[in-house]
Write a protein that holds these residues in place. Structure first.
Motif, PDB file in Angstrom:
ATOM      1  N   GLU A 187       0.794  -1.235   0.000  1.00  0.00           N
ATOM      2  CA  GLU A 187       0.000   0.000   0.000  1.00  0.00           C
ATOM      3  C   GLU A 187       0.823   1.279   0.000  1.00  0.00           C
TER       4      GLU A 187
ATOM      5  N   HIS B  53      -2.787   5.722  -3.345  1.00  0.00           N
ATOM      6  CA  HIS B  53      -4.017   6.331  -2.878  1.00  0.00           C
ATOM      7  C   HIS B  53      -4.909   5.262  -2.250  1.00  0.00           C
ATOM      8  N   SER B  54      -5.677   5.642  -1.246  1.00  0.00           N
ATOM      9  CA  SER B  54      -6.515   4.680  -0.530  1.00  0.00           C
ATOM     10  C   SER B  54      -7.504   3.970  -1.459  1.00  0.00           C
TER      11      SER B  54
ATOM     12  N   ILE C 213      -5.462   1.279  -3.019  1.00  0.00           N
ATOM     13  CA  ILE C 213      -5.139   0.285  -1.992  1.00  0.00           C
ATOM     14  C   ILE C 213      -6.316  -0.650  -1.747  1.00  0.00           C
ATOM     15  N   ALA C 214      -7.513  -0.086  -1.717  1.00  0.00           N
ATOM     16  CA  ALA C 214      -8.704  -0.879  -1.424  1.00  0.00           C
ATOM     17  C   ALA C 214      -8.940  -1.966  -2.468  1.00  0.00           C
TER      18      ALA C 214
ATOM     19  N   THR D  91       0.598  -6.085   5.775  1.00  0.00           N
ATOM     20  CA  THR D  91      -0.014  -4.771   5.584  1.00  0.00           C
ATOM     21  C   THR D  91      -0.432  -4.157   6.908  1.00  0.00           C
TER      22      THR D  91
ATOM     23  N   SER E 195      -2.620  -1.387   6.285  1.00  0.00           N
ATOM     24  CA  SER E 195      -3.612  -0.512   5.691  1.00  0.00           C
ATOM     25  C   SER E 195      -5.045  -0.927   6.005  1.00  0.00           C
ATOM     26  N   GLU E 196      -5.782  -0.020   6.615  1.00  0.00           N
ATOM     27  CA  GLU E 196      -7.193  -0.278   6.875  1.00  0.00           C
ATOM     28  C   GLU E 196      -7.974  -0.405   5.574  1.00  0.00           C
ATOM     29  N   ALA E 197      -7.611   0.440   4.588  1.00  0.00           N
ATOM     30  CA  ALA E 197      -8.308   0.400   3.298  1.00  0.00           C
ATOM     31  C   ALA E 197      -8.165  -0.961   2.639  1.00  0.00           C
TER      32      ALA E 197
ATOM     33  N   ARG F 235      -9.941  -3.844   4.863  1.00  0.00           N
ATOM     34  CA  ARG F 235     -11.398  -3.749   4.805  1.00  0.00           C
ATOM     35  C   ARG F 235     -11.974  -4.515   3.623  1.00  0.00           C
TER      36      ARG F 235
END
Length: 381
Positions: free
Chosen positions: A284, A288-289, A292-293, A317, A319-321, A324
């Motif tokens: 990530e 950009h989020s 990443i998502a 990772t 990263s929350e994005a 999730r």
């Protein structure tokens, strides 16, 4: 081939590990909990299995010796153990087992156990009678010896094919100025352009075409990605065309591209190359989020489109994005540091129930990785 189960004893942060791995596994945990060290198990086996310049002693020397590898939480038992179960298909039965155990005696490292099993039974179980007569034989594994691994050479080939990616864009941008030695197996992507150059023109064009399609969706104004060689130096370059007010747009090479664009290109290329394990460290970074998502779906999509079949991917990772969007909590491993070392686990029954009630993986599992005293951070200095 796929690693279905991983067992460790006294490996870095981990005193004891016994976990299942999926075709695509996502590893989460606090800083310094051992995410990189968990991936390093497979980098270590790659180094052991390599015929050219590898071997057990080299792999340990690169890590500072057994004293650096062995867990600080090891107590009465000083032995380091790596135990893997492998299958041919992601959901297939176990067809191979490889166990390697070693320890230090009088500042020298010796194999204490090396076991290979397949569906037919035990293929190798060391120490052998010859090992007991000549202890020097135990300074090497049979995995690294072509004269001794004929019956399980496909394991050595699989371990040797592992790829680790933690691309550092600056190494690509300033490659001509740095002109330094590329670290063995190129973990930081410094030799990405050379790897792209070595592929046949047909395969290279097909892969870059797919990457171009993804970049058009992620990078504003990007219209074309191509591979070129400098007319003077002959060095390989990536060239990207961006649309602007002039009809023919503008071209930029890797030195002018953003860090995120280069990391995304490296990620997409790595997903398409090779057949062994792919280890991805924090993909990530610099992205950009919204991009990443989509990494979990991207990994899944590329895997299904590979002619060589699905490739096992292990991802660390924060990263929350990204977390999730992981569709299945069973694909996540949670690292939890404690007084007796870091534990590694999948979702427990209560967490599975929460996921079943509509909460996503980030909502359920990510809070488990938060440092206990993180609120104290804002009190500094």
């Amino acid at each position: 081939m796929f690693v279905k189960r991983l067992k460790l004893t006294n490996w870095f942060n981990f005193r004891d590990v016994d976990v299942a791995l999926r075709a695509h596994t996502f590893i989460i945990g606090a800083n310094a909990s051992g995410k990189s060290n968990l991936l390093d198990v497979f980098r270590f086996l790659r180094s052991v299995a390599q015929v050219d310049g590898g071997g057990l002693q080299r792999a340990l020397r690169d890590r500072g010796g057994v004293g650096k590898v062995r867990s600080l939480h090891a107590r009465a038992n000083p032995e380091v153990v790596i135990d893997l179960q492998l299958s041919v298909e992601p959901d297939g039965p176990v067809v191979w087992r490889y166990l390697l155990a070693f320890r230090s005696v009088a500042k020298r490292t010796f194999v204490t156990r090396e076991v290979v099993e397949n569906a037919s039974g035990v293929v190798l179980s060391r120490p052998l009678p010859a090992d007991k007569k000549d202890r020097e034989l135990l300074t090497q594994t049979h995995l690294e010896q072509v004269t001794n691994n004929a019956r399980f050479r496909e394991l050595a080939a699989f371990f040797s094919a592992t790829t680790y990616l933690h691309l550092v864009p600056q190494l690509l941008k300033f490659g001509d100025e740095i002109s330094g030695r590329i670290v063995e197996n190129d973990p930081f992507g410094q030799g990405l352009l050379q790897r792209i150059a070595r592929v046949t023109e047909r395969s290279r064009s097909a892969r870059l075409s797919r990457i171009q399609g993804a970049l058009k969706a992620a990078v504003p104004a990007l219209s074309e990605l191509s591979f070129v060689k400098d007319e003077v130096s002959g060095l390989p370059h990536l060239e990207v065309r961006f649309e602007h007010w002039r009809g023919y747009g503008a071209k930029q090479r890797e030195a002018q591209l953003s860090d995120g664009t280069l990391r995304l290109i490296g990620l997409l290329w790595a997903l398409q190359e090779g057949e062994g394990l792919l280890l991805m460290e924090e993909p990530e970074l610099s992205l950009h989020s919204a991009v990443i998502a989509r990494i979990p779906a991207l990994i899944e999509s590329v895997a299904k489109g590979r002619k060589k079949g699905v490739r096992q991917v292990l991802v660390t990772t924060h990263s929350e994005a990204l977390i999730r969007e992981i569709p299945d909590g069973e694909s996540v491993l949670v690292l939890e540091p404690g007084k007796d070392g870091t534990t590694v686990r999948g979702p427990d029954p209560s967490e599975v129930a929460e996921l079943g009630h509509g909460l996503n993986v980030a909502e359920v599992l990510l809070p488990r990785t938060k440092p206990r005293d993180i609120d104290q951070l804002t009190l500094w200095p």
